[in-house]
Design an enzyme around this catalytic site. Structure first.
Site, PDB file in Angstrom:
ATOM      1  N   SER A 120       0.837  -1.215   0.000  1.00 27.81           N
ATOM      2  CA  SER A 120       0.000   0.000   0.000  1.00 27.81           C
ATOM      3  C   SER A 120       0.861   1.250   0.000  1.00 27.81           C
ATOM      4  O   SER A 120       0.357   2.333  -0.261  1.00 27.81           O
ATOM      5  CB  SER A 120      -0.854   0.053   1.270  1.00 27.81           C
ATOM      6  OG  SER A 120      -1.587  -1.101   1.424  1.00 27.81           O
ATOM      7  N   GLU A 153      -5.143  -1.217  -8.680  1.00 29.68           N
ATOM      8  CA  GLU A 153      -4.256  -0.088  -8.985  1.00 29.68           C
ATOM      9  C   GLU A 153      -2.908  -0.691  -9.388  1.00 29.68           C
ATOM     10  O   GLU A 153      -2.277  -1.389  -8.601  1.00 29.68           O
ATOM     11  CB  GLU A 153      -4.102   0.793  -7.727  1.00 29.68           C
ATOM     12  CG  GLU A 153      -3.409   2.106  -7.969  1.00 29.68           C
ATOM     13  CD  GLU A 153      -3.280   2.947  -6.681  1.00 29.68           C
ATOM     14  OE1 GLU A 153      -3.118   2.375  -5.587  1.00 29.68           O
ATOM     15  OE2 GLU A 153      -3.325   4.177  -6.789  1.00 29.68           O
ATOM     16  N   ASN A 191      -3.917   5.990  -1.828  1.00 31.18           N
ATOM     17  CA  ASN A 191      -3.663   6.470  -0.474  1.00 31.18           C
ATOM     18  C   ASN A 191      -3.219   7.928  -0.414  1.00 31.18           C
ATOM     19  O   ASN A 191      -3.352   8.570   0.626  1.00 31.18           O
ATOM     20  CB  ASN A 191      -2.653   5.562   0.227  1.00 31.18           C
ATOM     21  CG  ASN A 191      -3.328   4.288   0.682  1.00 31.18           C
ATOM     22  OD1 ASN A 191      -4.456   4.323   1.158  1.00 31.18           O
ATOM     23  ND2 ASN A 191      -2.675   3.155   0.503  1.00 31.18           N
TER      24      ASN A 191
HETATM   25  N1  LIG Z   1      -5.529  -4.934   4.604  1.00 33.02           N
HETATM   26  C1  LIG Z   1      -5.832  -4.092   3.624  1.00 33.02           C
HETATM   27  O1  LIG Z   1      -6.934  -3.501   3.603  1.00 33.02           O
HETATM   28  C2  LIG Z   1      -4.884  -3.882   2.486  1.00 33.02           C
HETATM   29  C3  LIG Z   1      -5.367  -3.284   1.312  1.00 33.02           C
HETATM   30  C4  LIG Z   1      -4.495  -3.145   0.224  1.00 33.02           C
HETATM   31  C5  LIG Z   1      -3.170  -3.556   0.339  1.00 33.02           C
HETATM   32  N2  LIG Z   1      -2.710  -4.111   1.523  1.00 33.02           N
HETATM   33  C6  LIG Z   1      -1.316  -4.556   1.563  1.00 33.02           C
HETATM   34  O2  LIG Z   1      -1.321  -5.973   1.442  1.00 33.02           O
HETATM   35  C7  LIG Z   1      -0.202  -6.538   2.145  1.00 33.02           C
HETATM   36  C8  LIG Z   1      -0.708  -7.568   3.140  1.00 33.02           C
HETATM   37  O3  LIG Z   1      -1.589  -6.948   4.056  1.00 33.02           O
HETATM   38  P1  LIG Z   1      -2.612  -7.788   4.938  1.00 33.02           P
HETATM   39  O4  LIG Z   1      -3.580  -6.802   5.494  1.00 33.02           O
HETATM   40  O5  LIG Z   1      -3.100  -8.970   4.170  1.00 33.02           O
HETATM   41  O6  LIG Z   1      -1.631  -8.285   6.104  1.00 33.02           O
HETATM   42  P2  LIG Z   1      -1.852  -9.484   7.154  1.00 33.02           P
HETATM   43  O7  LIG Z   1      -1.118  -9.086   8.369  1.00 33.02           O
HETATM   44  O8  LIG Z   1      -3.309  -9.826   7.257  1.00 33.02           O
HETATM   45  O9  LIG Z   1      -1.116 -10.733   6.449  1.00 33.02           O
HETATM   46  C9  LIG Z   1       0.244 -10.754   6.197  1.00 33.02           C
HETATM   47  C10 LIG Z   1       0.687 -12.219   6.138  1.00 33.02           C
HETATM   48  O10 LIG Z   1       2.048 -12.246   5.672  1.00 33.02           O
HETATM   49  C11 LIG Z   1       2.693 -13.325   6.310  1.00 33.02           C
HETATM   50  N3  LIG Z   1       4.140 -13.157   6.210  1.00 33.02           N
HETATM   51  C12 LIG Z   1       4.961 -12.323   6.911  1.00 33.02           C
HETATM   52  N4  LIG Z   1       6.238 -12.476   6.511  1.00 33.02           N
HETATM   53  C13 LIG Z   1       6.228 -13.416   5.537  1.00 33.02           C
HETATM   54  C14 LIG Z   1       7.245 -14.022   4.739  1.00 33.02           C
HETATM   55  N5  LIG Z   1       8.521 -13.677   4.871  1.00 33.02           N
HETATM   56  N6  LIG Z   1       6.877 -14.974   3.850  1.00 33.02           N
HETATM   57  C15 LIG Z   1       5.595 -15.338   3.709  1.00 33.02           C
HETATM   58  N7  LIG Z   1       4.579 -14.807   4.448  1.00 33.02           N
HETATM   59  C16 LIG Z   1       4.900 -13.866   5.343  1.00 33.02           C
HETATM   60  C17 LIG Z   1       2.150 -13.277   7.736  1.00 33.02           C
HETATM   61  O11 LIG Z   1       2.329 -14.519   8.394  1.00 33.02           O
HETATM   62  C18 LIG Z   1       0.670 -12.935   7.482  1.00 33.02           C
HETATM   63  O12 LIG Z   1      -0.128 -14.110   7.395  1.00 33.02           O
HETATM   64  C19 LIG Z   1       0.522  -5.351   2.772  1.00 33.02           C
HETATM   65  O13 LIG Z   1       1.560  -4.959   1.920  1.00 33.02           O
HETATM   66  C20 LIG Z   1      -0.555  -4.258   2.841  1.00 33.02           C
HETATM   67  O14 LIG Z   1      -0.030  -2.963   2.794  1.00 33.02           O
HETATM   68  C21 LIG Z   1      -3.536  -4.279   2.583  1.00 33.02           C
END
Ligand SMILES: NC(=O)c1ccc[n+]([C@@H]2O[C@H](COP(=O)([O-])OP(=O)(O)OC[C@H]3O[C@@H](n4cnc5c(N)ncnc54)[C@H](O)[C@@H]3O)[C@@H](O)[C@H]2O)c1
Length: 305
Positions: A120, A153, A191
């Site tokens: 993000s 995006e 954002n």
């Molecule tokens: N949550 C949202 O609304 C949203 C929206 C758009 C983009 N994002 C982006 O998406 C990405 C993930 O966000 P999320 O909300 O799903 O996070 P989350 O915390 O729900 O999930 C992240 C996952 O990544 C895993 N992880 C951590 N290190 C790792 C590694 N080295 N190898 C493999 N897996 C690993 C963790 O165990 C966890 O299950 C981020 O970059 C965030 O900025 C989030």
């Protein structure tokens, strides 16, 4: 190049949704997470969300079984990416974690493989620079909840090639999404526009101009936003909002992006929104269907003397 084999790294909120849509539209998916429990939870979530699609006649029971059969889970990247055409990284939003992952997948993935990030806020150009294929690194920013939200995006890093952009644009269309390409600058477009709106809503509360409900009601009923900005901030997570405001502030060096002191104070206190049970609203009673303003914000005096 036609993408057929995909890996999704990270099986949290976004990773499970991304794996879901790729499997739904016929792609072979490797879903990778360092945490086995997160993988099991992701499969359950995908199954539950597909049941919702069955109830809405979007999928049949047979479509669901076929889609689930296309997903294989892995706790180790090593064996999971060597035959992939596309890797979508959706791991924790932490630059060190993401740069490590990209170094590793660059070394393991076949030469033709495109490496995408769902970040993000982290620079795609910076991520691309740790690989030997910056022309094949791109942002593929899905929105939450992924199976429902139409937008992807697409972020071109400084060295992303037009071929990579074309392949990812076509892939997003194949997932029945609407791709929109933007350049790689802090906050991208989503954002850079959304977070200052949320920050301004928090400033409006902080300055005593209006209370939580008043601000959210004005934006919902007056501007036709489906959700008020303070409730949306609670959903996104106040720590995430603060982090992104800091990325904008640092990236553009403009005081208009300074995070509101109230946002900083709430994050310091541990009130992070829905995930912590308390933010601008109180989520401690899980059975309540009503939105309840958090105790700190219940007394709003609309007349400032
Ligand atoms: N949550 C949202 O609304 C949203 C929206 C758009 C983009 N994002 C982006 O998406 C990405 C993930 O966000 P999320 O909300 O799903 O996070 P989350 O915390 O729900 O999930 C992240 C996952 O990544 C895993 N992880 C951590 N290190 C790792 C590694 N080295 N190898 C493999 N897996 C690993 C963790 O165990 C966890 O299950 C981020 O970059 C965030 O900025 C989030």
């Amino acid at each position: 190049m036609k993408i057929q084999k995909v890996a999704v790294i990270g099986s949290g909120t976004m990773g499970n949704g991304i794996a879901h849509v790729f499997a739904q539209y016929g792609y072979d998916v490797h879903l990778i997470d360092i945490n086995e429990q997160a993988l099991q939870k992701a499969l359950q979530t995908i199954s539950k969300n597909m049941d919702r699609q069955i109830a809405k006649n979007i999928l049949t029971e047979q479509d669901k079984q076929q889609a689930l059969n296309r997903i294989k889970t892995f706790t180790n990247i090593d064996n999971a990416v060597t035959d992939r055409d596309l890797i979508v990284e959706a791991a924790t939003e932490n630059p060190t974690i993401k740069l490590d992952i990209f170094k590793k997948i660059d070394a393991l993935a076949p030469e033709h493989c495109i490496l995408a990030s769902n970040t993000s806020s982290i620079s795609i150009t910076k991520i691309a620079a740790v690989t030997k294929r910056p022309d094949k690194v791109i942002g593929m920013h899905f929105m939450n909840p992924v199976p429902m939200m139409k937008l992807v995006e697409i972020i071109n890093g400084f060295k992303t090639s037009s071929t990579t952009n074309q392949v990812i644009t076509e892939t997003a269309k194949a997932l029945q999404k609407v791709p929109v390409t933007v350049n790689d600058f802090p906050g991208f477009v989503s954002n850079k526009v959304l977070m200052p709106l949320i920050n301004e809503a928090i400033y409006t509360l902080y300055e005593g101009i209006a209370g939580v409900e008043e601000i959210d009601t004005i934006m919902k009923l007056g501007m036709a936003h489906p959700m008020g900005p303070l409730q949306l901030a609670d959903f996104i997570g106040l720590d995430v909002c603060l982090y992104i405001m800091r990325v904008l502030y640092e990236g553009y060096g403009n005081p208009k992006y300074a995070p509101c002191p109230l946002l900083v104070k709430m994050v310091d206190s541990g009130n992070l929104g829905v995930k912590s049970g308390m933010g601008f609203y109180d989520y401690s009673n899980k059975d309540s269907k009503e939105l309840i303003v958090a105790p700190q914000f219940r007394k709003h005096n609309p007349v400032v003397v």
